[in-house]
Design an enzyme around this catalytic site. Structure first.
Site, PDB file in Angstrom:
ATOM      1  N   LYS A  62       0.839  -1.209   0.000  1.00 26.17           N
ATOM      2  CA  LYS A  62       0.000   0.000   0.000  1.00 26.17           C
ATOM      3  C   LYS A  62       0.871   1.256   0.000  1.00 26.17           C
ATOM      4  CE  LYS A  62      -1.736   1.611   4.085  1.00 26.17           C
ATOM      5  NZ  LYS A  62      -1.404   3.030   4.340  1.00 26.17           N
ATOM      6  N   ASN A  63       1.843   1.298   0.905  1.00 23.68           N
ATOM      7  CA  ASN A  63       2.602   2.539   1.060  1.00 23.68           C
ATOM      8  C   ASN A  63       3.624   2.756  -0.055  1.00 23.68           C
ATOM      9  OD1 ASN A  63       1.085   3.114   3.245  1.00 23.68           O
ATOM     10  ND2 ASN A  63       2.643   2.603   4.772  1.00 23.68           N
ATOM     11  N   CYS A 118      -5.632  13.056  12.527  1.00 27.98           N
ATOM     12  CA  CYS A 118      -5.392  11.641  12.286  1.00 27.98           C
ATOM     13  C   CYS A 118      -5.351  10.934  13.632  1.00 27.98           C
ATOM     14  CB  CYS A 118      -4.061  11.513  11.562  1.00 27.98           C
ATOM     15  SG  CYS A 118      -3.486   9.853  11.403  1.00 27.98           S
ATOM     16  N   ARG A 163       0.167  14.976  12.467  1.00 24.65           N
ATOM     17  CA  ARG A 163       1.042  14.600  11.348  1.00 24.65           C
ATOM     18  C   ARG A 163       1.225  15.815  10.440  1.00 24.65           C
ATOM     19  NH1 ARG A 163      -1.048   8.966   9.068  1.00 24.65           N
ATOM     20  NH2 ARG A 163       0.920   9.024   7.944  1.00 24.65           N
ATOM     21  N   ASP A 216       4.575   0.877  12.024  1.00 23.24           N
ATOM     22  CA  ASP A 216       3.364   0.247  11.490  1.00 23.24           C
ATOM     23  C   ASP A 216       3.186  -1.201  11.956  1.00 23.24           C
ATOM     24  OD1 ASP A 216       2.771   2.613  10.252  1.00 23.24           O
ATOM     25  OD2 ASP A 216       3.498   2.006   8.272  1.00 23.24           O
ATOM     26  N   ARG A 270      -8.765  -0.355   4.554  1.00 23.90           N
ATOM     27  CA  ARG A 270      -7.882   0.637   3.941  1.00 23.90           C
ATOM     28  C   ARG A 270      -6.533   0.013   3.586  1.00 23.90           C
ATOM     29  NH1 ARG A 270      -7.017   5.915   7.159  1.00 23.90           N
ATOM     30  NH2 ARG A 270      -5.709   6.089   5.336  1.00 23.90           N
TER      31      ARG A 270
HETATM   32  N1  EPU Z   1       6.801  14.734  10.355  1.00 22.59           N
HETATM   33  C1  EPU Z   1       6.886  16.077  10.616  1.00 22.59           C
HETATM   34  N2  EPU Z   1       6.772  16.946   9.579  1.00 22.59           N
HETATM   35  C2  EPU Z   1       6.531  16.539   8.314  1.00 22.59           C
HETATM   36  C3  EPU Z   1       6.426  15.161   8.052  1.00 22.59           C
HETATM   37  C4  EPU Z   1       6.583  14.276   9.093  1.00 22.59           C
HETATM   38  O1  EPU Z   1       7.052  16.471  11.746  1.00 22.59           O
HETATM   39  O2  EPU Z   1       6.426  17.381   7.415  1.00 22.59           O
HETATM   40  C5  EPU Z   1       6.966  13.786  11.471  1.00 22.59           C
HETATM   41  C6  EPU Z   1       5.689  12.971  11.727  1.00 22.59           C
HETATM   42  O3  EPU Z   1       4.815  13.673  12.599  1.00 22.59           O
HETATM   43  C7  EPU Z   1       6.243  11.719  12.346  1.00 22.59           C
HETATM   44  C8  EPU Z   1       7.547  11.521  11.607  1.00 22.59           C
HETATM   45  O4  EPU Z   1       7.888  12.784  11.044  1.00 22.59           O
HETATM   46  O5  EPU Z   1       6.535  11.926  13.708  1.00 22.59           O
HETATM   47  C9  EPU Z   1       7.523  10.484  10.507  1.00 22.59           C
HETATM   48  O6  EPU Z   1       6.386  10.652   9.674  1.00 22.59           O
HETATM   49  P1  EPU Z   1       6.460  10.392   8.115  1.00 22.59           P
HETATM   50  O7  EPU Z   1       6.361  11.687   7.398  1.00 22.59           O
HETATM   51  O8  EPU Z   1       7.617   9.517   7.785  1.00 22.59           O
HETATM   52  O9  EPU Z   1       5.103   9.596   7.861  1.00 22.59           O
HETATM   53  P2  EPU Z   1       4.305   9.623   6.503  1.00 22.59           P
HETATM   54  O10 EPU Z   1       5.279   9.695   5.396  1.00 22.59           O
HETATM   55  O11 EPU Z   1       3.211  10.611   6.558  1.00 22.59           O
HETATM   56  C10 EPU Z   1       4.347   7.036   6.058  1.00 22.59           C
HETATM   57  C11 EPU Z   1       3.357   5.928   6.013  1.00 22.59           C
HETATM   58  C12 EPU Z   1       2.810   5.643   7.411  1.00 22.59           C
HETATM   59  C13 EPU Z   1       3.988   5.283   8.314  1.00 22.59           C
HETATM   60  C14 EPU Z   1       5.025   6.425   8.292  1.00 22.59           C
HETATM   61  C15 EPU Z   1       6.269   6.103   9.091  1.00 22.59           C
HETATM   62  C16 EPU Z   1       2.411   6.132   3.803  1.00 22.59           C
HETATM   63  C17 EPU Z   1       1.232   6.406   2.960  1.00 22.59           C
HETATM   64  N3  EPU Z   1       2.260   6.281   5.120  1.00 22.59           N
HETATM   65  O12 EPU Z   1       3.634   8.177   6.537  1.00 22.59           O
HETATM   66  O13 EPU Z   1       1.964   4.510   7.281  1.00 22.59           O
HETATM   67  O14 EPU Z   1       3.541   5.071   9.618  1.00 22.59           O
HETATM   68  O15 EPU Z   1       5.427   6.686   6.932  1.00 22.59           O
HETATM   69  O16 EPU Z   1       6.906   4.968   8.596  1.00 22.59           O
HETATM   70  O17 EPU Z   1       3.454   5.743   3.301  1.00 22.59           O
HETATM   71  C18 EPU Z   1       0.188   3.062   7.853  1.00 22.59           C
HETATM   72  O18 EPU Z   1       0.403   2.448   6.801  1.00 22.59           O
HETATM   73  O19 EPU Z   1      -0.566   2.606   8.746  1.00 22.59           O
HETATM   74  C19 EPU Z   1       0.853   4.348   8.076  1.00 22.59           C
HETATM   75  C20 EPU Z   1       0.429   5.222   8.976  1.00 22.59           C
END
Ligand code: EPU
Length: 421
Positions: free
Chosen positions: A22-23, A116, A121, A308, A400
């Site tokens: 998915k991701n 969320c 996030r 995750d 999802r």
């Molecule tokens: N963060 C910030 N600022 C930003 C972006 C992130 O502070 O601009 C912080 C977040 O709050 C968090 C950390 O950085 O504390 C890491 O978040 P990240 O941005 O890596 O998460 P994401 O890219 O939004 C993806 C996955 C998530 C998974 C995270 C971490 C997808 C679609 N989603 O989210 O997947 O938990 O990386 O590995 O790829 C799930 O599948 O259940 C899921 C939540």
């Protein structure tokens, strides 16, 4: 709304196949927008999030058809730079159309994703990266409006703040950089396999990228990209969920069509917890060898233990004799499953971003409420060993991210049925 009714007590035994990630597929779908021509993406799981992304891509003016795991996306040359709230609010990953739209059209207006269940996030890093490439950014009425001053220009970007790296921010900046003029260096890039999969897809489209999978990605911008055929990597989190399923039910499961190298930290913890994990080329076999042992887990960016799989690991700890500790370093509030596991008899104490889990002799079935995707998976795992029946409500969260979950579990001997609430 639908719920799952799970009768606990069966050991999971047999073979199960893992679906596409998915991701990985969600950003790849957004990246397909970077060319006019058609991309054909294979191994696409039929999930709500994928369907939401299909709807979003269509609303942007591209053609998208998903049939039997094959997704065809034809962006054409009439894309609209607008991603509305009604689609973005249901799925945060929608934000990754920002980079491709900006790169192709010179502008993008994308709704801010909003709240969320797993905690705040923010998207400040996405915006910091795009701004460094030359985008002007304005937040207005709940939307991010970005416009390239002239054209996007490559530069050096430190994509970090006070925490680790960000997966989707790395994706967004990478997707904008591939069409920017000149060289971009992304420092503190996320190293997750899903980022590497996106880079592989972009390279096939004609992008010049090096260093993906490490914290320093270098991009040499090109003028145009082409549509391509591509096969998405297996879902490491789905694979890991079945590994914990084998562990918690004292089962013996061969998990096929997966990449064991993506789960080294998880395999290591399962060994420590008393499981035998045999690795094959594209499969692992997980079975218990003796008593379960308590382990401590800290979630961190890849290659460490993934957030995750935190909830699923906790489900196992609830029935492991002794005390196990989980420290959540990615989303310090990602503990919505704790009170629900408590309703099934688990003994878990929260202390800041740590959960202290005292293993109990048995869990008992109860009505519980799914709060997010991975929390729901943890409740299903706990239900598999609980005495009696568990009713997991609000399973749209599971839909999802897990393809055919009850079918796969039932094929391993579980007793799971879906009913209308
Ligand atoms: N963060 C910030 N600022 C930003 C972006 C992130 O502070 O601009 C912080 C977040 O709050 C968090 C950390 O950085 O504390 C890491 O978040 P990240 O941005 O890596 O998460 P994401 O890219 O939004 C993806 C996955 C998530 C998974 C995270 C971490 C997808 C679609 N989603 O989210 O997947 O938990 O990386 O590995 O790829 C799930 O599948 O259940 C899921 C939540």
């Amino acid at each position: 709304m639908e719920k799952l009714i799970i009768k606990g007590g069966a050991r999971l035994i047999g073979e199960v196949e893992v679906s596409g990630s998915k991701n990985a597929v969600l950003p790849i779908m957004a990246a397909a927008l970077l060319s006019e021509g058609e991309s054909i993406i294979e191994n696409v799981p039929d999930l709500w999030d994928v369907q939401t992304m299909v709807r979003l891509i269509r609303s942007l003016g591209a053609k998208a058809i998903l049939e039997n795991g094959v997704l065809k996306i034809r962006p054409g040359n009439n894309l609209k730079p607008f991603a509305p709230y009604k689609l973005v609010k249901t799925m945060r990953a929608s934000v990754c159309v920002l980079g491709p739209l900006l790169a192709r059209l010179g502008e993008a207006e994308v709704s801010l994703p909003g709240g969320c269940a797993i905690g705040p996030r923010p998207i400040d890093l996405h915006l910091k990266g795009l701004e460094a490439l030359g985008a002007e950014i304005e937040i207005d009425h709940g939307y991010v409006r970005t416009k390239a001053k002239k054209s996007l220009r490559g530069t050096e970007i430190y994509l970090g703040g006070g925490y680790g790296s960000s997966v989707l921010a790395t994706d967004n900046v990478l997707m904008a950089a591939v069409l920017a003029a000149g060289r971009t260096v992304i420092e503190n890039a996320a190293c997750e396999p899903e980022v590497v999969d996106l880079a592989n897809f972009l390279r096939k489209m004609g992008a010049k990228i090096q260093g993906d999978g490490s914290p320093r990605i270098e991009v040499e911008g090109v003028k145009k990209l082409r549509g391509v055929s591509y096969r998405v990597i297996p879902d490491r989190i789905e694979a890991g969920t079945y590994m914990f399923g084998a562990a918690i039910t004292n089962g013996d499961v061969l998990i096929r069509k997966m990449e064991p190298a993506h789960l080294n930290a998880v395999i290591d913890k399962l060994h420590q917890a008393g499981m035998k994990v045999e690795k094959y080329k594209n499969a692992v076999r997980v079975k218990r060898t003796g008593k379960l042992r308590p382990v401590d887990v800290t979630t961190l960016p890849y290659p460490a233990f993934p957030t995750d799989l935190q909830a699923q690991a906790m489900a196992l700890m609830t029935v492991t004799p002794g005390i196990s500790i989980i420290t959540e370093k990615i989303y310090p509030n990602r503990f919505m499953h704790v009170p629900e596991l408590g309703r099934m008899g688990a003994k878990i104490f929260l202390e800041g971003a740590s959960a202290i889990v005292h293993g109990v002799k048995k869990l008992s079935g109860a009505p519980v409420m799914a709060s997010d995707l991975r929390a729901s998976a943890a409740l299903v795992l706990a239900a598999l060993v609980a005495q009696g029946e568990t009713e997991v409500q609000r399973i749209y969260h599971l839909d999802r991210g897990y393809e055919n979950l009850e079918m796969k579990l039932n094929s391993l001997g579980a007793q799971v049925r879906r009913e209308k609430e």
